[in-house]
Design a protein around this motif. Structure first.
Motif, PDB file in Angstrom:
ATOM      1  N   VAL A  24      -4.932  13.903   0.104  1.00  0.00           N
ATOM      2  CA  VAL A  24      -4.194  14.928  -0.640  1.00  0.00           C
ATOM      3  C   VAL A  24      -4.184  16.242   0.139  1.00  0.00           C
ATOM      4  CG1 VAL A  24      -4.178  16.315  -2.753  1.00  0.00           C
ATOM      5  CG2 VAL A  24      -4.505  13.848  -2.876  1.00  0.00           C
ATOM      6  N   ALA A  25      -5.280  16.576   0.814  1.00  0.00           N
ATOM      7  CA  ALA A  25      -5.327  17.792   1.626  1.00  0.00           C
ATOM      8  C   ALA A  25      -4.295  17.720   2.758  1.00  0.00           C
ATOM      9  CB  ALA A  25      -6.727  17.994   2.197  1.00  0.00           C
ATOM     10  N   LEU A  26      -4.203  16.586   3.415  1.00  0.00           N
ATOM     11  CA  LEU A  26      -3.225  16.397   4.488  1.00  0.00           C
ATOM     12  C   LEU A  26      -1.807  16.556   3.954  1.00  0.00           C
ATOM     13  CD1 LEU A  26      -2.863  15.414   7.507  1.00  0.00           C
ATOM     14  CD2 LEU A  26      -2.628  13.117   6.539  1.00  0.00           C
ATOM     15  N   SER A  27      -1.536  15.909   2.840  1.00  0.00           N
ATOM     16  CA  SER A  27      -0.203  15.985   2.245  1.00  0.00           C
ATOM     17  C   SER A  27       0.116  17.402   1.775  1.00  0.00           C
ATOM     18  CB  SER A  27      -0.113  15.008   1.078  1.00  0.00           C
ATOM     19  OG  SER A  27       1.168  15.038   0.526  1.00  0.00           O
ATOM     20  N   SER A  28      -0.862  18.073   1.177  1.00  0.00           N
ATOM     21  CA  SER A  28      -0.651  19.443   0.717  1.00  0.00           C
ATOM     22  C   SER A  28      -0.370  20.379   1.883  1.00  0.00           C
ATOM     23  CB  SER A  28      -1.879  19.930  -0.068  1.00  0.00           C
ATOM     24  OG  SER A  28      -1.689  21.249  -0.513  1.00  0.00           O
ATOM     25  N   ALA A  85      -0.842   9.041  -6.506  1.00  0.00           N
ATOM     26  CA  ALA A  85       0.083   8.262  -5.682  1.00  0.00           C
ATOM     27  C   ALA A  85       1.490   8.318  -6.274  1.00  0.00           C
ATOM     28  CB  ALA A  85      -0.398   6.813  -5.585  1.00  0.00           C
ATOM     29  N   PHE A  86       1.581   8.195  -7.594  1.00  0.00           N
ATOM     30  CA  PHE A  86       2.885   8.288  -8.252  1.00  0.00           C
ATOM     31  C   PHE A  86       3.530   9.650  -8.002  1.00  0.00           C
ATOM     32  CE2 PHE A  86       5.265   9.821 -11.945  1.00  0.00           C
ATOM     33  CZ  PHE A  86       6.339   8.949 -11.903  1.00  0.00           C
ATOM     34  N   LYS A  87       2.746  10.728  -8.156  1.00  0.00           N
ATOM     35  CA  LYS A  87       3.280  12.078  -7.950  1.00  0.00           C
ATOM     36  C   LYS A  87       3.788  12.254  -6.512  1.00  0.00           C
ATOM     37  CE  LYS A  87       2.881  15.196 -10.590  1.00  0.00           C
ATOM     38  NZ  LYS A  87       3.875  15.795 -11.468  1.00  0.00           N
ATOM     39  N   LEU A  88       3.033  11.743  -5.546  1.00  0.00           N
ATOM     40  CA  LEU A  88       3.472  11.852  -4.145  1.00  0.00           C
ATOM     41  C   LEU A  88       4.724  11.016  -3.901  1.00  0.00           C
ATOM     42  CD1 LEU A  88       0.166  11.780  -2.078  1.00  0.00           C
ATOM     43  CD2 LEU A  88       1.887  13.576  -2.070  1.00  0.00           C
ATOM     44  N   ALA A  89       4.739   9.789  -4.423  1.00  0.00           N
ATOM     45  CA  ALA A  89       5.881   8.903  -4.196  1.00  0.00           C
ATOM     46  C   ALA A  89       7.148   9.451  -4.846  1.00  0.00           C
ATOM     47  CB  ALA A  89       5.573   7.506  -4.721  1.00  0.00           C
ATOM     48  N   ARG A 179       5.338   9.275   0.747  1.00  0.00           N
ATOM     49  CA  ARG A 179       5.244   7.887   0.280  1.00  0.00           C
ATOM     50  C   ARG A 179       4.199   7.114   1.080  1.00  0.00           C
ATOM     51  NH1 ARG A 179      11.555   8.003  -0.969  1.00  0.00           N
ATOM     52  NH2 ARG A 179      11.308   8.976  -3.004  1.00  0.00           N
ATOM     53  N   SER A 180       4.049   7.460   2.355  1.00  0.00           N
ATOM     54  CA  SER A 180       2.970   6.847   3.154  1.00  0.00           C
ATOM     55  C   SER A 180       1.605   7.269   2.622  1.00  0.00           C
ATOM     56  CB  SER A 180       3.097   7.262   4.623  1.00  0.00           C
ATOM     57  OG  SER A 180       4.315   6.843   5.163  1.00  0.00           O
ATOM     58  N   MET A 181       1.475   8.544   2.270  1.00  0.00           N
ATOM     59  CA  MET A 181       0.216   9.034   1.696  1.00  0.00           C
ATOM     60  C   MET A 181      -0.029   8.396   0.324  1.00  0.00           C
ATOM     61  SD  MET A 181      -1.116  11.006   3.976  1.00  0.00           S
ATOM     62  CE  MET A 181      -0.392   9.881   5.162  1.00  0.00           C
ATOM     63  N   ALA A 182       1.033   8.214  -0.452  1.00  0.00           N
ATOM     64  CA  ALA A 182       0.903   7.547  -1.750  1.00  0.00           C
ATOM     65  C   ALA A 182       0.413   6.114  -1.570  1.00  0.00           C
ATOM     66  CB  ALA A 182       2.246   7.560  -2.489  1.00  0.00           C
ATOM     67  N   LEU A 183       0.943   5.431  -0.572  1.00  0.00           N
ATOM     68  CA  LEU A 183       0.495   4.065  -0.294  1.00  0.00           C
ATOM     69  C   LEU A 183      -0.988   4.034   0.078  1.00  0.00           C
ATOM     70  CD1 LEU A 183       1.183   1.072   0.035  1.00  0.00           C
ATOM     71  CD2 LEU A 183       1.859   1.570   2.394  1.00  0.00           C
ATOM     72  N   CYS A 188      -6.650   2.884  -1.539  1.00  0.00           N
ATOM     73  CA  CYS A 188      -7.982   3.365  -1.971  1.00  0.00           C
ATOM     74  C   CYS A 188      -8.278   2.870  -3.381  1.00  0.00           C
ATOM     75  CB  CYS A 188      -8.045   4.896  -1.958  1.00  0.00           C
ATOM     76  SG  CYS A 188      -8.097   5.630  -0.315  1.00  0.00           S
ATOM     77  N   ALA A 189      -7.305   2.958  -4.285  1.00  0.00           N
ATOM     78  CA  ALA A 189      -7.502   2.499  -5.661  1.00  0.00           C
ATOM     79  C   ALA A 189      -7.760   0.995  -5.684  1.00  0.00           C
ATOM     80  CB  ALA A 189      -6.288   2.848  -6.517  1.00  0.00           C
TER      81      ALA A 189
END
Length: 195
Positions: A24-28, A85-89, A179-183, A188-189
């Motif tokens: 999440v830090a990377l994506s943010s 993941a949903f929020k990122l996707a 979407r890659s980060m969401a995947l 992880c989940a």
């Protein structure tokens, strides 16, 4: 001095390795930039340090007595990862923070740590290795070391995302990245469900 160095090395390895908070830090960083992402860094750091201190002061004994609490935290963590993941996707990939929402908040970062099994394992392992007798002075010393190392580690992930921002200058590229980060969060989940 050797104990502090050992604590710092442990904290670095546990904090800088990939995990949900760092993803999440990377994506943010990529979407909102370095400065806007500092709330997430601070929240993740403070949330982890609070968990570490509580673990050192006896929370691990409570969890050993009531294993259902541990399972509850694990399932809440899985649900939270899938939500992120949903929020990122679903993100549209706009780089303008005003258009695409807000960077993760301080509370969001702290809650992520409390629902992150990697954080719980790091706390239990770290306290077991460095503060097995529960001496309060060592608990606070370890927490102080971890505060600095965790902040810098999560901050490095934000910086990496900020660096990538230059390569993700269009909405399509950002959507693909998110979407890659969401995947990765779904992976992880899935790992947490299997364990």
């Amino acid at each position: 001095m050797n104990l502090i160095i050992s604590m710092a090395v442990f904290a670095l390895v546990a904090s800088i390795t990939p995990g949900p908070v760092n993803i999440v830090a990377l994506s943010s960083g990529a979407q909102f930039g370095f400065r806007a992402s500092q709330r997430h860094v601070a929240g993740a750091t403070l949330g982890f340090v609070l968990l570490l201190v509580l673990m050192g002061l006896g929370l691990h004994e409570v969890l050993q007595r009531w294993p259902a609490l541990t399972q509850g935290v694990q399932w809440a963590g899985v649900a939270f990862l899938l939500y992120m993941a949903f929020k990122l996707a679903a993100d549209k990939g706009h780089l303008d923070a005003k258009e695409s929402g807000r960077a993760p908040s301080m509370l969001y970062g702290a809650v992520m740590q409390w629902l992150n099994p990697k954080a719980w394992l790091a706390c239990v392992a770290g306290m077991g290795a460095f503060v097995a007798d529960g001496e309060a002075r060592l608990v606070w010393q370890f927490a102080a070391v971890y505060l600095v190392v965790c902040y810098v580690s999560v901050g490095c992930w934000v910086y990496a995302g900020t660096f990538l921002r230059g390569y993700l200058s269009n909405a399509k590229g950002m959507r693909l990245f998110n979407r890659s980060m969401a995947l990765l969060l779904v992976v992880c989940a899935g790992y947490l469900i299997r364990t």
